[in-house]
Write a protein that holds these residues in place. Structure first.
Motif, short mmCIF file in Angstrom:
data_model
loop_
_atom_site.label_atom_id
_atom_site.label_comp_id
_atom_site.label_asym_id
_atom_site.label_seq_id
_atom_site.Cartn_x
_atom_site.Cartn_y
_atom_site.Cartn_z
N CYS A 9 0.82 -1.17 -0.20
CA CYS A 9 0.11 0.09 0.01
C CYS A 9 1.05 1.15 -0.01
O CYS A 9 1.86 1.31 0.86
N THR A 11 0.63 4.12 1.01
CA THR A 11 0.48 4.95 2.28
C THR A 11 1.10 4.17 3.47
O THR A 11 1.83 4.66 4.17
N CYS A 12 0.79 3.07 3.75
CA CYS A 12 1.11 2.20 5.04
C CYS A 12 1.94 1.08 4.94
O CYS A 12 2.47 0.39 5.70
N CYS A 29 -4.76 -0.29 0.53
CA CYS A 29 -5.44 -1.25 1.33
C CYS A 29 -6.43 -1.02 1.86
O CYS A 29 -7.62 -2.00 2.13
N CYS A 33 -6.51 4.56 3.64
CA CYS A 33 -5.31 4.69 2.96
C CYS A 33 -5.46 5.73 1.83
O CYS A 33 -4.63 6.45 1.31
ZN LIG Z 1 -2.67 1.08 3.55
#
Ligand SMILES: [Zn+2]
Length: 72
Positions: A9, A11-12, A29, A33
């Motif tokens: 992902c 973002t994370c 995900c 996000c």
């Molecule tokens: Zn994520």
């Protein structure tokens, strides 16, 4: 081949299914996000509040000669 295409992902960094038909929020995900990333993009693009298109049009149509006349 039983593994779906997975990608971290953005973002994370959680490994997530990167196929839209399997994961509507791909390549993220989760919706959260996705929104976080979108917010980051908007923050970079519009660090300064951008004027609305309507305002821009209004400024352009302002008669400059009138403004000068009022100054003197
Ligand atoms: Zn994520």
């Amino acid at each position: 081949m039983n593994a779906l295409t997975r990608a971290p992902c953005p973002t994370c960094r959680t490994l997530t299914v990167a196929i839209r038909s399997e994961n509507p929020t791909a390549p993220f995900c989760s919706t959260r996000c996705k929104l976080v990333d979108l917010g980051r993009w908007l923050d970079e693009s519009y660090g300064v509040p951008a004027p609305l298109a309507e305002d821009e049009d209004e400024l352009e149509s302002l008669p400059v000669s009138n403004a000068r006349r009022g100054d003197t």
